[in-house]
Design a protein around this motif. Structure first.
Motif, PDB file in Angstrom:
ATOM      1  N   MET A  72     -20.113  33.211  -4.623  1.00  0.00           N
ATOM      2  CA  MET A  72     -19.250  34.261  -5.112  1.00  0.00           C
ATOM      3  C   MET A  72     -19.793  35.605  -4.609  1.00  0.00           C
ATOM      4  SD  MET A  72     -18.017  34.963  -9.049  1.00  0.00           S
ATOM      5  CE  MET A  72     -17.109  33.472  -9.336  1.00  0.00           C
ATOM      6  N   THR A  73     -18.913  36.464  -4.114  1.00  0.00           N
ATOM      7  CA  THR A  73     -19.361  37.763  -3.612  1.00  0.00           C
ATOM      8  C   THR A  73     -19.643  38.715  -4.766  1.00  0.00           C
ATOM      9  OG1 THR A  73     -17.172  38.772  -3.540  1.00  0.00           O
ATOM     10  CG2 THR A  73     -17.831  37.463  -1.616  1.00  0.00           C
ATOM     11  N   GLU A  74     -20.351  39.803  -4.448  1.00  0.00           N
ATOM     12  CA  GLU A  74     -20.649  40.823  -5.470  1.00  0.00           C
ATOM     13  C   GLU A  74     -19.359  41.404  -6.045  1.00  0.00           C
ATOM     14  OE1 GLU A  74     -22.069  43.476  -8.163  1.00  0.00           O
ATOM     15  OE2 GLU A  74     -23.065  41.743  -7.306  1.00  0.00           O
ATOM     16  N   HIS A  75     -18.339  41.601  -5.196  1.00  0.00           N
ATOM     17  CA  HIS A  75     -17.071  42.163  -5.679  1.00  0.00           C
ATOM     18  C   HIS A  75     -16.366  41.222  -6.643  1.00  0.00           C
ATOM     19  CE1 HIS A  75     -17.231  45.727  -3.266  1.00  0.00           C
ATOM     20  NE2 HIS A  75     -17.407  45.021  -2.157  1.00  0.00           N
ATOM     21  N   SER A  76     -16.359  39.940  -6.343  1.00  0.00           N
ATOM     22  CA  SER A  76     -15.699  38.999  -7.250  1.00  0.00           C
ATOM     23  C   SER A  76     -16.500  38.817  -8.527  1.00  0.00           C
ATOM     24  CB  SER A  76     -15.437  37.654  -6.561  1.00  0.00           C
ATOM     25  OG  SER A  76     -16.637  37.052  -6.138  1.00  0.00           O
ATOM     26  N   THR A  77     -17.824  38.872  -8.426  1.00  0.00           N
ATOM     27  CA  THR A  77     -18.664  38.790  -9.629  1.00  0.00           C
ATOM     28  C   THR A  77     -18.407  39.994 -10.527  1.00  0.00           C
ATOM     29  OG1 THR A  77     -20.354  37.588  -8.407  1.00  0.00           O
ATOM     30  CG2 THR A  77     -21.043  38.622 -10.457  1.00  0.00           C
ATOM     31  N   ARG A  78     -18.313  41.178  -9.940  1.00  0.00           N
ATOM     32  CA  ARG A  78     -18.028  42.390 -10.697  1.00  0.00           C
ATOM     33  C   ARG A  78     -16.653  42.292 -11.365  1.00  0.00           C
ATOM     34  NH1 ARG A  78     -18.008  47.343  -7.117  1.00  0.00           N
ATOM     35  NH2 ARG A  78     -19.669  46.098  -6.237  1.00  0.00           N
ATOM     36  N   ALA A  79     -15.685  41.738 -10.661  1.00  0.00           N
ATOM     37  CA  ALA A  79     -14.336  41.579 -11.215  1.00  0.00           C
ATOM     38  C   ALA A  79     -14.349  40.622 -12.409  1.00  0.00           C
ATOM     39  CB  ALA A  79     -13.374  41.088 -10.135  1.00  0.00           C
ATOM     40  N   VAL A  80     -15.120  39.546 -12.292  1.00  0.00           N
ATOM     41  CA  VAL A  80     -15.233  38.590 -13.403  1.00  0.00           C
ATOM     42  C   VAL A  80     -15.893  39.257 -14.608  1.00  0.00           C
ATOM     43  CG1 VAL A  80     -16.418  36.479 -14.160  1.00  0.00           C
ATOM     44  CG2 VAL A  80     -15.211  36.516 -11.965  1.00  0.00           C
ATOM     45  N   ARG A  81     -16.968  40.004 -14.378  1.00  0.00           N
ATOM     46  CA  ARG A  81     -17.632  40.700 -15.494  1.00  0.00           C
ATOM     47  C   ARG A  81     -16.687  41.706 -16.150  1.00  0.00           C
ATOM     48  NH1 ARG A  81     -22.276  40.957 -11.909  1.00  0.00           N
ATOM     49  NH2 ARG A  81     -21.677  43.113 -11.485  1.00  0.00           N
ATOM     50  N   PHE A  82     -15.932  42.461 -15.333  1.00  0.00           N
ATOM     51  CA  PHE A  82     -14.958  43.407 -15.874  1.00  0.00           C
ATOM     52  C   PHE A  82     -13.921  42.688 -16.724  1.00  0.00           C
ATOM     53  CE2 PHE A  82     -10.528  44.679 -15.234  1.00  0.00           C
ATOM     54  CZ  PHE A  82     -10.490  45.781 -16.082  1.00  0.00           C
ATOM     55  N   ALA A  83     -13.327  41.635 -16.179  1.00  0.00           N
ATOM     56  CA  ALA A  83     -12.263  40.923 -16.893  1.00  0.00           C
ATOM     57  C   ALA A  83     -12.769  40.345 -18.210  1.00  0.00           C
ATOM     58  CB  ALA A  83     -11.677  39.815 -16.014  1.00  0.00           C
ATOM     59  N   ALA A  84     -13.945  39.760 -18.181  1.00  0.00           N
ATOM     60  CA  ALA A  84     -14.514  39.198 -19.405  1.00  0.00           C
ATOM     61  C   ALA A  84     -14.854  40.303 -20.401  1.00  0.00           C
ATOM     62  CB  ALA A  84     -15.760  38.373 -19.080  1.00  0.00           C
ATOM     63  N   ALA A  85     -15.458  41.384 -19.922  1.00  0.00           N
ATOM     64  CA  ALA A  85     -15.795  42.498 -20.820  1.00  0.00           C
ATOM     65  C   ALA A  85     -14.536  43.085 -21.441  1.00  0.00           C
ATOM     66  CB  ALA A  85     -16.578  43.571 -20.073  1.00  0.00           C
ATOM     67  N   TYR A  86     -13.476  43.236 -20.651  1.00  0.00           N
ATOM     68  CA  TYR A  86     -12.220  43.775 -21.194  1.00  0.00           C
ATOM     69  C   TYR A  86     -11.645  42.844 -22.260  1.00  0.00           C
ATOM     70  CZ  TYR A  86      -7.620  45.565 -21.911  1.00  0.00           C
ATOM     71  OH  TYR A  86      -6.488  46.051 -22.527  1.00  0.00           O
ATOM     72  N   ALA A  87     -11.594  41.560 -21.964  1.00  0.00           N
ATOM     73  CA  ALA A  87     -11.050  40.604 -22.936  1.00  0.00           C
ATOM     74  C   ALA A  87     -11.864  40.623 -24.229  1.00  0.00           C
ATOM     75  CB  ALA A  87     -11.023  39.196 -22.333  1.00  0.00           C
ATOM     76  N   LEU A  88     -13.174  40.656 -24.107  1.00  0.00           N
ATOM     77  CA  LEU A  88     -14.040  40.674 -25.290  1.00  0.00           C
ATOM     78  C   LEU A  88     -13.870  41.965 -26.082  1.00  0.00           C
ATOM     79  CD1 LEU A  88     -17.187  39.172 -23.577  1.00  0.00           C
ATOM     80  CD2 LEU A  88     -15.836  38.061 -25.386  1.00  0.00           C
ATOM     81  N   MET A  89     -13.825  43.102 -25.385  1.00  0.00           N
ATOM     82  CA  MET A  89     -13.658  44.388 -26.078  1.00  0.00           C
ATOM     83  C   MET A  89     -12.283  44.491 -26.730  1.00  0.00           C
ATOM     84  SD  MET A  89     -15.602  47.140 -23.650  1.00  0.00           S
ATOM     85  CE  MET A  89     -15.724  48.392 -24.949  1.00  0.00           C
ATOM     86  N   ARG A  90     -11.248  44.002 -26.070  1.00  0.00           N
ATOM     87  CA  ARG A  90      -9.885  44.084 -26.612  1.00  0.00           C
ATOM     88  C   ARG A  90      -9.762  43.218 -27.855  1.00  0.00           C
ATOM     89  NH1 ARG A  90      -6.083  45.893 -28.492  1.00  0.00           N
ATOM     90  NH2 ARG A  90      -7.568  47.573 -28.420  1.00  0.00           N
TER      91      ARG A  90
END
Length: 151
Positions: free
Chosen positions: A1-19
């Motif tokens: 997995m590239t750094e960009h896709s890893t960052r996207a996964v962390r963002f998506a998970a963080a957003y879902a958890l925060m929401r």
């Protein structure tokens, strides 16, 4: 997995958890007293700005704690390895802006300044005012999730 896709996964998970935690903190954990009192201001008949600030602060404390627990537990369960300093920055942004918005007077002023006064008043406190409040929170949580997901 590239750094960009890893960052996207962390963002998506963080957003879902925060929401999820935001909905929980705003609608289940917030006390009835906090919900009714947090927007009080002295210029409204029979209300107290001090009581409003105290209620809003108590609400934001439990709201932020709920988001913190969700981010910590979710990060561990999903192996996200979110940086504590980034999570702290995201939670600080979420808490400060949540307090600002939930005092109500500020969002009402923004609505007036942008020509949304009628929409703000539409349907009472759970109509336009609530929709604009939630849109503001969702926007800030998106930015906070970008911060939390950045490593």
């Amino acid at each position: 997995m590239t750094e960009h896709s890893t960052r996207a996964v962390r963002f998506a998970a963080a957003y879902a958890l925060m929401r999820m935690a935001a909905d929980l903190g705003d609608h289940w954990i917030q006390s009835d007293h906090q919900a009714v009192t947090k927007g009080q201001h002295d210029e409204n008949d029979g209300e107290s700005s001090r009581a409003g600030r105290i209620a809003c602060t108590a609400h934001v404390a439990t709201y932020t704690a709920t988001q913190a627990v969700a981010l910590f537990a979710g990060s561990r369960a999903l192996g996200l390895r979110l940086k504590p300093s980034r999570v702290a920055a995201a939670l600080t942004l979420s808490a400060a802006t949540h307090w600002w918005a939930d005092r109500r007077i500020h969002l009402r002023a923004v609505a007036a300044a942008t020509g949304k006064e009628r929409f703000y008043a539409l349907g009472g406190p759970l109509g336009g005012a609530y929709a604009l409040d939630q849109a503001f929170h969702h926007t800030v949580e998106t930015v906070a999730a970008v911060i939390a997901g950045s490593n």
